[in-house]
Write a protein that holds these residues in place. Structure first.
Motif, mmCIF file in Angstrom:
data_model
loop_
_atom_site.group_PDB
_atom_site.id
_atom_site.type_symbol
_atom_site.label_atom_id
_atom_site.label_comp_id
_atom_site.label_asym_id
_atom_site.label_seq_id
_atom_site.Cartn_x
_atom_site.Cartn_y
_atom_site.Cartn_z
ATOM 1 N N SER B 28 -0.525 -15.414 -3.175
ATOM 2 C CA SER B 28 -1.341 -16.006 -2.098
ATOM 3 C C SER B 28 -1.479 -15.010 -0.964
ATOM 4 N N PHE B 29 -2.660 -14.909 -0.445
ATOM 5 C CA PHE B 29 -2.866 -14.132 0.768
ATOM 6 C C PHE B 29 -4.208 -14.545 1.362
ATOM 7 N N SER B 30 -4.451 -14.129 2.577
ATOM 8 C CA SER B 30 -5.763 -14.422 3.158
ATOM 9 C C SER B 30 -6.260 -13.197 3.908
ATOM 10 N N LEU B 31 -7.545 -13.164 4.078
ATOM 11 C CA LEU B 31 -8.179 -11.981 4.636
ATOM 12 C C LEU B 31 -9.204 -12.389 5.683
ATOM 13 N N GLU B 32 -9.089 -11.808 6.880
ATOM 14 C CA GLU B 32 -10.062 -12.089 7.936
ATOM 15 C C GLU B 32 -11.276 -11.210 7.763
ATOM 16 N N ARG B 33 -12.375 -11.637 8.349
ATOM 17 C CA ARG B 33 -13.557 -10.802 8.290
ATOM 18 C C ARG B 33 -13.301 -9.507 9.019
ATOM 19 N N GLY B 34 -13.687 -8.417 8.414
ATOM 20 C CA GLY B 34 -13.533 -7.120 9.047
ATOM 21 C C GLY B 34 -12.157 -6.508 8.863
ATOM 22 N N ALA B 35 -11.275 -7.200 8.174
ATOM 23 C CA ALA B 35 -9.927 -6.659 7.989
ATOM 24 C C ALA B 35 -9.828 -5.952 6.647
ATOM 25 N N VAL B 36 -8.825 -5.080 6.548
ATOM 26 C CA VAL B 36 -8.580 -4.397 5.281
ATOM 27 C C VAL B 36 -7.176 -4.748 4.819
ATOM 28 N N LEU B 37 -7.081 -5.280 3.629
ATOM 29 C CA LEU B 37 -5.777 -5.590 3.056
ATOM 30 C C LEU B 37 -5.451 -4.534 2.018
ATOM 31 N N GLY B 38 -4.288 -3.912 2.164
ATOM 32 C CA GLY B 38 -3.853 -2.959 1.154
ATOM 33 C C GLY B 38 -2.983 -3.677 0.145
ATOM 34 N N LEU B 39 -3.373 -3.664 -1.103
ATOM 35 C CA LEU B 39 -2.585 -4.300 -2.162
ATOM 36 C C LEU B 39 -1.851 -3.178 -2.895
ATOM 37 N N VAL B 40 -0.540 -3.174 -2.707
ATOM 38 C CA VAL B 40 0.227 -2.033 -3.174
ATOM 39 C C VAL B 40 1.155 -2.432 -4.301
ATOM 40 N N GLY B 41 1.356 -1.552 -5.258
ATOM 41 C CA GLY B 41 2.326 -1.825 -6.304
ATOM 42 C C GLY B 41 2.231 -0.759 -7.374
ATOM 43 N N GLU B 42 3.224 -0.733 -8.249
ATOM 44 C CA GLU B 42 3.198 0.234 -9.343
ATOM 45 C C GLU B 42 2.378 -0.326 -10.495
ATOM 46 N N SER B 43 2.146 0.495 -11.523
ATOM 47 C CA SER B 43 1.345 -0.016 -12.646
ATOM 48 C C SER B 43 2.089 -1.134 -13.338
#
Lengths: 357, 320, 316
Positions: B28-43
Motif C-alpha cells: 500500500s502506498f499513495s502518491l500526491e500530484r506532482g510527487a515522485v515516489l522511488g520504489l526501491v528493492g533488489e531483483s
C-alpha cells in the motif's frame, strides 16, 4: 549410441503423431521386404481378359443363399454404346480366398461350381483384384507392394549417398580452407542455383534414354544424390569451420594427430546428430523426386515398378474417370511422406534446444 | 490532500506450470500530484510486477488483488479494452531497455506521430510539428532532422530520451519509470535523471521511479518505499529514509553501497540471499537475514507502514 | 549475379557433354530434319572443335540472344522460351500471392491462439499439405474437376491449358476471367504446398515477435490492438517470411514445373520435359538457364522486399 537411442524412444513416447508415423513406416518397410510373398500375384502376371478390371467384389453368400468362405467370381467385359466397358460376373462358379496359397500370403483356390451349375470349359479367369487392375490385367495391389521396394529404398539410399558426398565436400572445404574452400563453395552455389526440377532434367538429358532396367535404379540414385548434396555441404562446411576454431581440436592437434585423422575421427562425428535429423527430413523429398521422375517417364520404367511409375498410368484424365483406382499408389506415397515428415519433425524438435513448441 | 494514486493491499500472482506464484503480497502506498515516489528493492522483490500491474501489462494468467485508484478510477478490475483508454492517456510507462523498446522498423517520427494521433485529433503535419517539439523538449539536438532517424542509428541515451518523449506526449497523469537508467552508462544516467527532473518541474509530473540503485533514487525521489519479498519494508520521505533508515533491511542496503556509509569502515553486505517467492519465510520475511530477529519476527507479520510512512518491523533501528 | 549464371551455363554445358555422341546425334537419325540444317548448325556451333572452344562459341552466341535452334519446335530456342516464360511467371506469382494470403492470417491466428484447437488444427493441416506431393494433388484435383458438375456462373472446371479454345473471341474482361479459371487448379496445387511452410514460419515468427519489448512498449502507449498487432508485431515478424520467400522460390519453380506438366499449363517446365524427351539439347540448356535466372530474380526480389521492409538492411 545409447543416449541417442534413449532420446529417440522418449521422442516417440511424447509425440503421438510421431509414434503413429514410426509404426506406419515400420509396416510399410516390412511390407516392402516381404512384398513378393504378401502380393497375391507376381509383377508381370498379366490377364488381358481382365484389362482395367475394377476391384473385385468379395461375396460370402452363394446364389442359393448358403454361406461360404469369402469368394470372388470371374469377370468379363463388353463395350457399350459409348465405348465404355461394362463388367459382368460369371455366376457359374466361384473362386474361394485362400491363405498361404502357392507361395503367397493370399490367393484364389480352384473354381468351385455354383449350386446347380457346372464349371464351364475352358475355366473362366478368376482373379483377385483387391485394388483393381491395370491395362494389362496386372493386379494393382501386387504392383504397389512390389513397387514399394523401389520407392521406399531409393530415398534412403539416395540420402545416404548425398550425405556422404556432402561430408567429403563440406569436410574438405571447412577444414582445408583457402582456395579449395572457395572453389568448392562456388560449385555448391552454382548447383544450388538451378531449381531441382531443371537440375533433374539436365541430368536426365545428360544420360542415355534407353536403359537397361538394372542400370536404371543405379542411375536414378545417382541423379537424386546430385540434388541434395550442395546445400548440406555448405552447412557442414560451416560447422567444421567453427569446430576447427574450437579448443578441443587445438588440443587434438597439440597431441600430434594428423589433419585427416582429426577430420575423420574427431571433427566429423560432432556433426552426426545434426546429420541424422537432416537425413530423416530429406528422405521424403527424395521419395517424391523419384516418384516425380518416374511419373514423367524418365525414371523407373516397365517392367520394373515404383509408385511413381504406377501413377504414370493415372496421368491421362480421361483414364482416371474410368478407373480411379489408379490413383491409389499416390495414397501410399502420401502416407510414406507424411510419416517421414512427422517423424523427422519430432526428431528435430527433440534435438534442437532452441525450438519453440 | 487528495492523492493522485492510492494503492491499497495490492497483490499480484503469476500463473506458472507449478501453480500460481505470488510476486507482490499486499502493498500500500499513495502518491500526491506532482510527487515522485522511488520504489526501491533488489531483483525479485516485486517492484517490476507492481509497475506492470499499474499499467495493465501483466502476462496472461496473472491475477491482481487489492485496489489501485487513479483519480477515482479503479485499475485492478479493468478489462483489456478499457485499459486501452487508460494507457498513455492516464498512465504511461518508460521501460528499462531502450535498445529493444523501440520498433526497429519505424522511424522516431513515425513512433511519435502514431502515439500523438492515437490520443489526440491531429493532422499529420500538426503531429509532426508536435513530435519535433517533444524531441526538443527531451533535449535531442536538431529535432526536425531526428524525426527521420531510425532506432538503430541512435545511441542508448538518445533512445531513452525518445522513449520518455513517447511516454509523455499523450499527457498522462502518472508516469511509471521502470529502471529507466539501469541499462545506460553512468554519465548518460545523470543526463536522463536531469531531464526527468526538468520535465517534472515543467509538466508538474507525478512519477513512480523504480530502481535498485540507491544513488539514483536519491536524486529523483520525494518519498521512498523500500520493497522486500513482495512487501513494503519501509516508506517515508526520501531524505529521512536515506539518512536515518528504521528497517534493518534498508539499513543493510545503505551499508552496502558506497556513499551512504560514513567514510570509515568497510562496506557490509547482508548475509544470506533474497528468498524466492516459492520459499518466502513466515512472519517478517527478512527475519532469516536479520541480526535483530527474534521469535515474534518469525511468527507474526509486522504491520505495514501507515500513510505517513514507517517501517514494517518489530525492532526498528535507531539512527547511527 | 552474372558470374553465377555463367557458372550454371558452364555446368550444364559440361554435363551435357557427357551425353554420348554430340548434341545433334539424335537429329541426324531423324528423317524429318533436313541435312542442310544439321550441317549449318554444325558449322555455326563448331561441333568438331575442342570443348572449351565450343563453349565459348555457345557463350558468344547466347550473349547476342541466339540460344540455338529447337528441332522439336522448328524455331529458334529464344522464341520458344519467350513464349513460355510468361505462363510460368504468372503461375509462380499467382500461387505465391495465394499462399501468402492463406498462410499469413493462418499463422498469425495460430500464434494468437497458441496451444488451443485452432493452432493444432492449422498445424496438422499444414503438415498434410506439405506432405502431399504436388503432382498427386494435381491429379486428385483434376479428377475432382472432371467429375464435378458445372458450377453456376463459373462453368465447368477447365482441366488443362492456359485458355479456352474460344479465347480469341473474348473481350478483355472475359479473357482475364478465362485465364483465372484455368489458373485456379495449378495455382491451388502450388499454393497448398507453399502454405504449409509459410504458415509454420509465420506462426513461429509471430510468437517470437509478440514477446519483444517494443511490442509491450507499444501496448503501454495505449495504441490500438490492430496497430500493435500489424504495424509493430507483424512487420517485424515478416522478415523471416521474406527470407523464406527467397528460399522457397527454388521449390516453387520445381513444383510449378511438375504441376504445369500434369495440368498442361504451357510454361517453362513443360518445355523442359519435352526438350529432354526429344533430346533437344539447346532447348534443355536454355530452360536450365532460364530456371536459374528466375531463381536469381526471385532472390533479388526477396532482397529488395527485405530492404523495403527493414531499414536496417542495406542493399549491396
Amino acid at each position: 549410441m545409447n543416449p541417442a537411442f534413449r532420446r529417440f524412444r522418449s521422442v516417440l513416447a511424447a509425440n503421438a503423431p510421431a509414434r503413429i508415423s514410426f509404426w506406419v513406416l515400420a509396416a510399410l518397410y516390412l511390407a516392402a521386404i516381404f512384398a513378393p510373398w504378401l502380393a497375391p500375384y507376381a509383377g508381370d502376371d498379366e490377364s488381358r481378359a481382365c484389362s482395367w478390371a475394377p476391384p473385385s467384389a468379395l461375396h460370402v453368400r452363394e446364389t442359393d443363399g448358403s454361406w461360404h468362405v469369402p469368394f470372388v467370381r470371374a469377370v468379363s467385359y463388353t463395350f457399350d454404346d459409348d465405348a465404355l466397358r461394362v463388367w459382368t460376373e460369371d455366376s457359374t462358379c466361384r473362386f474361394p480366398l485362400r491363405f498361404l496359397h502357392g507361395g503367397h500370403l493370399l490367393g484364389l483356390g480352384e473354381a468351385i461350381a455354383s449350386p446347380g451349375q457346372r464349371v464351364s470349359d475352358p475355366v473362366p479367369a478368376g482373379r483377385l483384384y483387391l485394388l483393381g487392375a491395370d491395362a494389362r490385367g496386372r493386379d494393382l495391389l501386387s504392383r504397389i507392394l512390389l513397387g514399394s521396394r523401389v520407392s521406399l529404398t531409393i530415398g534412403v539410399v539416395g540420402v545416404a549417398i548425398s550425405t556422404l558426398i556432402a561430408l567429403v565436400v563440406g569436410g574438405i572445404a571447412g577444414f582445408a580452407g583457402g582456395w579449395a574452400d572457395s572453389v568448392l563453395m562456388r560449385l555448391c552455389e552454382v548447383v544450388m542455383l538451378v531449381p531441382a526440377f531443371y537440375l533433374l532434367m539436365l541430368l536426365r538429358a545428360a544420360l542415355p534414354l534407353d536403359w537397361d532396367s538394372r542400370v536404371v535404379y543405379f542411375y536414378i540414385i545417382l541423379i537424386l544424390s546430385f540434388l541434395g548434396w550442395a546445400g548440406l555441404a555448405r552447412i557442414l562446411r560451416g560447422m567444421i569451420q567453427s569446430l576447427r576454431q574450437s579448443d578441443f581440436l587445438a588440443a587434438s592437434r597439440a597431441l600430434g594427430l594428423s589433419p585427416w585423422r582429426i577430420l575423420w575421427r574427431h571433427a566429423l562425428p560432432q556433426t552426426f546428430g545434426f546429420l541424422s535429423v537432416q537425413a530423416t527430413l530429406s528422405i521424403p523429398g527424395y521419395i517424391v523426386a523419384e516418384s516425380g521422375l518416374s511419373l514423367l517417364g524418365l525414371g523407373i520404367q516397365d517392367p520394373q515398378t515404383s509408385w511413381g511409375n504406377l501413377l504414370e498410368e493415372a496421368m491421362s484424365i480421361a483414364e482416371i474417370r474410368l478407373h480411379p483406382w489408379t490413383l491409389l499408389p499416390g495414397v501410399f506415397l502420401f502416407a510414406a511422406v507424411l510419416s517421414w515428415n512427422l517423424l523427422g519433425d519430432a526428431l528435430r524438435d527433440a534435438f534442437d534446444p532452441r525450438s519453440l513448441s | 490532500m487528495s492523492a493522485l494514486l492510492s494503492v491499497e493491499d495490492l497483490g499480484v500472482s503469476f500463473a506458472t506450470p507449478e501453480g500460481p506464484l505470488r510476486a507482490v503480497d499486499g502493498i500500500s502506498f499513495s502518491l500526491e500530484r506532482g510527487a515522485v515516489l522511488g520504489l526501491v528493492g533488489e531483483s525479485g522483490c516485486g517492484k517490476s510486477a507492481t509497475a506492470s500491474a499499474l499499467c495493465g501489462l501483466l502476462p496472461p494468467g496473472a491475477r491482481t488483488t487489492g485496489s489501485a485508484h487513479l483519480l477515482g478510477q479503479e485499475l485492478t478490475s479493468l478489462s483489456e479494452p478499457s485499459w486501452r483508454s487508460v494507457r498513455g492517456r492516464r498512465i504511461s510507462m518508460v521501460f528499462q531497455d531502450p535498445m529493444s523498446s523501440l520498433n526497429p522498423l519505424l522511424s522516431v517520427g513515425e513512433h511519435l506521430v502514431e502515439t500523438l494521433r492515437t490520443h489526440q485529433e491531429l493532422s499529420r503535419t500538426a503531429a509532426r510539428t508536435a513530435a519535433a517539439e517533444w524531441l526538443r523538449r527531451v533535449g535531442i539536438p536538431d529535432p526536425a532532422a531526428r524525426l527521420a532517424s531510425f532506432p538503430h542509428e541512435l545511441s542508448g541515451g538518445m533512445r531513452q530520451r525518445v522513449m520518455i518523449a513517447l511516454a509523455l506526449c499523450p499527457g498522462p497523469d502518472l508516469l511509471v519509470a521502470d529502471e529507466p537508467t539501469t541499462a545506460l552508462d553512468v554519465t548518460i544516467q545523470a543526463q536522463i535523471l536531469d531531464l526527468l527532473a526538468t520535465l517534472r518541474k515543467e509538466l508538474r509530473m507525478t512519477m513512480i521511479f523504480i530502481t535498485h540503485d540507491l544513488g539514483v533514487v536519491e536524486r529523483v525521489a520525494d518519498r521512498i518505499a523500500v520493497m522486500y519479498a513482495g512487501r513494503v519494508a519501509e516508506e517515508g520521505p526520501a531524505a529521512a529514509i536515506l539518512s536515518a533508515p528504521r528497517h534493518p533491511y534498508t539499513r543493510g542496503l545503505l551499508d552496502s553501497v558506497p556513499g551512504f556509509r560514513p567514510r570509515t569502515g568497510r562496506l557490509l553486505s547482508i548475509p544470506g540471499a533474497v528468498p524466492s517467492p516459492r520459499d518466502w519465510p513466515s512472519g517478517c520475511r527478512f527475519h532469516p537475514r536479520c541480526a535483530h530477529a527474534d521469535r515474534i519476527c518469525e511468527e507474526t507479520v509486522p504491520a505495514a507502514p501507515g500513510p505517513e510512512g514507517g517501517a514494517a518491523c518489530f525492532h526498528p533501528v535507531g539512527a547511527r | 549475379m552474372i558470374p553465377m549464371l555463367l557458372g550454371v551455363s558452364l555446368l550444364s554445358f559440361l554435363l551435357l557433354q557427357l551425353s554420348p555422341g554430340d548434341p545433334l546425334s539424335a537429329q541426324r537419325g531423324n528423317p524429318q530434319v533436313p541435312d542442310a540444317l544439321i550441317h549449318r548448325i554444325e558449322t555455326e556451333y563448331g561441333f568438331d572443335k575442342p570443348v572449351p572452344e565450343q563453349y565459348l562459341l555457345w557463350l558468344s552466341r547466347t550473349l547476342r540472344g541466339d540460344l540455338g535452334y529447337s528441332f522439336k519446335y522448328k524455331r529458334p530456342v529464344a522464341d520458344v522460351i519467350r513464349e513460355r516464360v510468361g505462363a510460368t511467371l504468372l503461375l509462380a506469382v499467382f500461387s505465391s500471392l495465394l499462399s501468402w494470403l492463406l498462410a499469413v492470417p493462418l499463422g498469425v491466428w495460430a500464434a494468437l491462439r497458441r496451444g488451443q484447437w485452432p493452432d493444432r488444427v492449422v498445424s496438422l493441416t499444414a503438415f498434410v499439405g506439405m506432405s502431399l506431393p504436388s503432382f498427386f494433388l494435381a491429379l486428385l484435383l483434376l479428377f475432382a474437376a472432371s467429375v464435378a458438375p458445372p458450377l453456376p456462373w463459373f462453368g465447368r472446371f477447365p482441366i488443362g491449358g492456359l485458355v479456352s479454345p474460344e479465347f480469341d473471341q473474348f473481350g478483355p474482361w472475359a479473357r482475364i476471367g478465362d485465364v483465372l479459371r484455368h489458373i485456379l487448379i495449378p495455382g491451388l496445387v502450388l499454393a497448398v504446398g507453399g502454405v504449409a511452410g509459410l504458415q509454420r514460419v509465420s506462426r513461429g515468427s509471430m510468437l517470437e515477435t509478440l514477446r519483444q519489448p517494443y511490442v509491450l512498449a507499444a501496448r503501454a502507449r495505449g495504441l490500438s490492438q490492430r496497430s500493435v498487432l500489424w504495424r509493430h508485431a507483424f512487420r517485424n515478424a515478416a522478415n523471416p517470411l521474406i527470407t523464406l520467400l527467397g528460399f522457397e522460390f527454388s521449390a516453387l519453380l520445381s513444383g510449378a514445373a511438375f504441376t504445369e506438366i500434369i495440368t498442361s499449363w504451357p510454361g517453362l517446365g513443360l518445355v523442359a520435359l519435352e526438350a529432354v524427351r526429344a533430346k533437344d539439347l539447346f532447348l534443355v540448356m536454355a530452360t536450365v538457364l532460364m530456371g536459374s535466372f528466375l531463381l536469381l530474380a526471385g532472390n533479388l526480389l526477396s532482397d529488395i522486399l527485405h530492404a523495403w521492409n527493414d531499414p536496417r538492411v542495406k542493399l549491396s
